[in-house]
Scaffold this active site. Structure first.
Site, mmCIF file in Angstrom:
data_model
loop_
_atom_site.group_PDB
_atom_site.id
_atom_site.type_symbol
_atom_site.label_atom_id
_atom_site.label_comp_id
_atom_site.label_asym_id
_atom_site.label_seq_id
_atom_site.Cartn_x
_atom_site.Cartn_y
_atom_site.Cartn_z
ATOM 1 N N HIS A 9 5.347 1.400 1.076
ATOM 2 C CA HIS A 9 5.620 2.049 2.354
ATOM 3 C C HIS A 9 7.057 2.576 2.334
ATOM 4 C CE1 HIS A 9 2.136 -0.354 3.635
ATOM 5 N NE2 HIS A 9 2.013 0.479 4.645
ATOM 6 N N GLY A 186 -2.780 -0.885 9.565
ATOM 7 C CA GLY A 186 -2.362 -0.944 10.967
ATOM 8 C C GLY A 186 -1.674 -2.266 11.230
ATOM 9 N N SER A 234 -2.423 -1.694 3.084
ATOM 10 C CA SER A 234 -1.498 -2.168 4.114
ATOM 11 C C SER A 234 -2.091 -3.377 4.840
ATOM 12 C CB SER A 234 -1.155 -1.009 5.063
ATOM 13 O OG SER A 234 -0.079 -1.332 5.893
ATOM 14 N N ASP A 235 -2.315 -3.269 6.160
ATOM 15 C CA ASP A 235 -2.966 -4.386 6.843
ATOM 16 C C ASP A 235 -4.407 -4.548 6.361
ATOM 17 O OD1 ASP A 235 -2.497 -6.502 8.589
ATOM 18 O OD2 ASP A 235 -3.380 -5.474 10.304
#
Length: 347
Positions: A9, A186, A234-235
């Site tokens: 990220h 998210g 990610s999440d």
């Protein structure tokens, strides 16, 4: 340089450059195919959609739009459509207006009729819904309706919506497949894990019902598996890792993306762009950095190879079905029968 190059990220976006706007195409939520012998296009597929949700509105299935798979599209807004043309050319810049199709069950103008539809500008949601619905049907057919299926597209508003919409109607299934393949991430994975890991502590029977309510409410008591792949990000990385950590079941598929260092925007730049700066990292309960730069390894590795997908198969989903059914065979899970009413009379 805003961070280590290996941090997943770390973004710069926008800025002083212009991208021409794309024409807004008036899409029907359908697919066209060319009948070469007739020299005409016909409708080969109509996405069913769910018209009670505007997100999944399918124009050709709305009330009053009388069109079927196999019908020929002879003209669009009065302009004749033949084999040497492209139907999407005639739909350019029409997303904001009603579109008229001249259709017929035969490839001739004689006996044709004109129908109107309210177009959409993007069929992505209909394609997604079609894929999820087919997956759910596969699970339903393969298990005789005993196992449920949920796909969670991201860990944001869309993911919460799909989870709420499909978890509760399937709460009485005997097993559950939770699919987070291509999950865009998210920040709500903790909410889903909390709900999935609820443990049955007691039961509550109403006076006239044989089937109890669980305590706490809405406990899923059957075996579960989670599907992940290289696009779980990610999440969407964190969810399968915590699914396993919580002891909810095995992970099936491919190693996930591997980016769990969080970011925050530091505001717009002078040219209108933005920098997203990594600002938080994820660690295990033992205080060790995890997932970033590697991803989450599945317990059972299964590759959805191109040949299988072209043939309409989904080996990862098939293995998920097999694992849940094996668990049900060895350890069937059902709520106990209602106990006999207590005797309160005094002799």
């Amino acid at each position: 340089m805003i961070s280590e190059l290996t941090v997943q990220h770390a973004y710069i976006e926008g800025g002083d450059f212009l991208i021409p706007s794309r024409p807004r195409v008036g899409l029907p939520g359908a697919r066209f195919e060319l009948d070469r012998q007739a020299g005409r296009y016909r409708i080969s597929k109509i996405f069913q959609g769910q018209n009670d949700e505007d997100l999944y509105r399918s124009p050709l299935t709305e009330v009053g739009v009388n069109v079927s798979v196999g019908d020929y599209v002879l003209a669009i807004d009065g302009e004749e459509l033949k084999a040497n043309d492209d139907p999407y050319r005639l739909l350019r810049n029409k997303a904001d207006n009603t579109v008229q199709l001249t259709i017929n069950s035969r490839p001739t103008m004689e006996g044709s009729r004109t129908i109107s539809y309210r177009p959409i500008a993007d069929e992505g949601n209909l394609i997604y819904l079609d894929w999820v619905t087919r997956n759910r049907q596969k699970v339903e057919e393969a298990t005789g309706g005993r196992v449920g299926y949920i796909h969670i597209p991201d860990m944001g508003a869309n993911g919460i919506r799909e989870f709420i919409k499909w978890f509760y109607p399937q709460i009485d299934k005997e097993g559950l497949i939770v699919d987070v393949r291509a999950n865009g991430g998210g920040n709500v994975s903790r909410m889903l894990i909390e709900r999935l890991r609820r443990k049955l502590l007691a039961l509550n029977y109403t006076r006239t019902d044989e089937i109890p309510n669980t305590y706490p409410d809405e406990v899923f008591i059957g075996p579960m598996v989670a599907l992940l792949d290289q696009n779980s990000a990610s999440d969407g990385d964190i969810f399968p890792a915590m699914f396993r950590e919580a002891g909810l079941g095995p992970l099936i598929g491919k190693r996930s993306w591997g980016g769990v260092i969080g970011i925050g925007s530091r505001g717009p730049l002078i040219d209108g762009g933005q920098i997203f700066v990594p600002g938080s990292a994820f660690a295990s309960k033992n205080g060790e950095w995890i997932i970033e730069g590697h991803g989450v390894d599945p317990d059972i590795e299964v590759d959805n190879d191109p040949a299988s997908e072209i043939a309409g198969r989904d080996p990862q989903l098939e293995r998920g079905i097999a694992e849940v059914m094996a668990k049900l065979k060895d350890h069937p899970v059902k709520l106990p029968a209602r106990p006999a009413a207590p005797i309160k009379t005094i002799k």
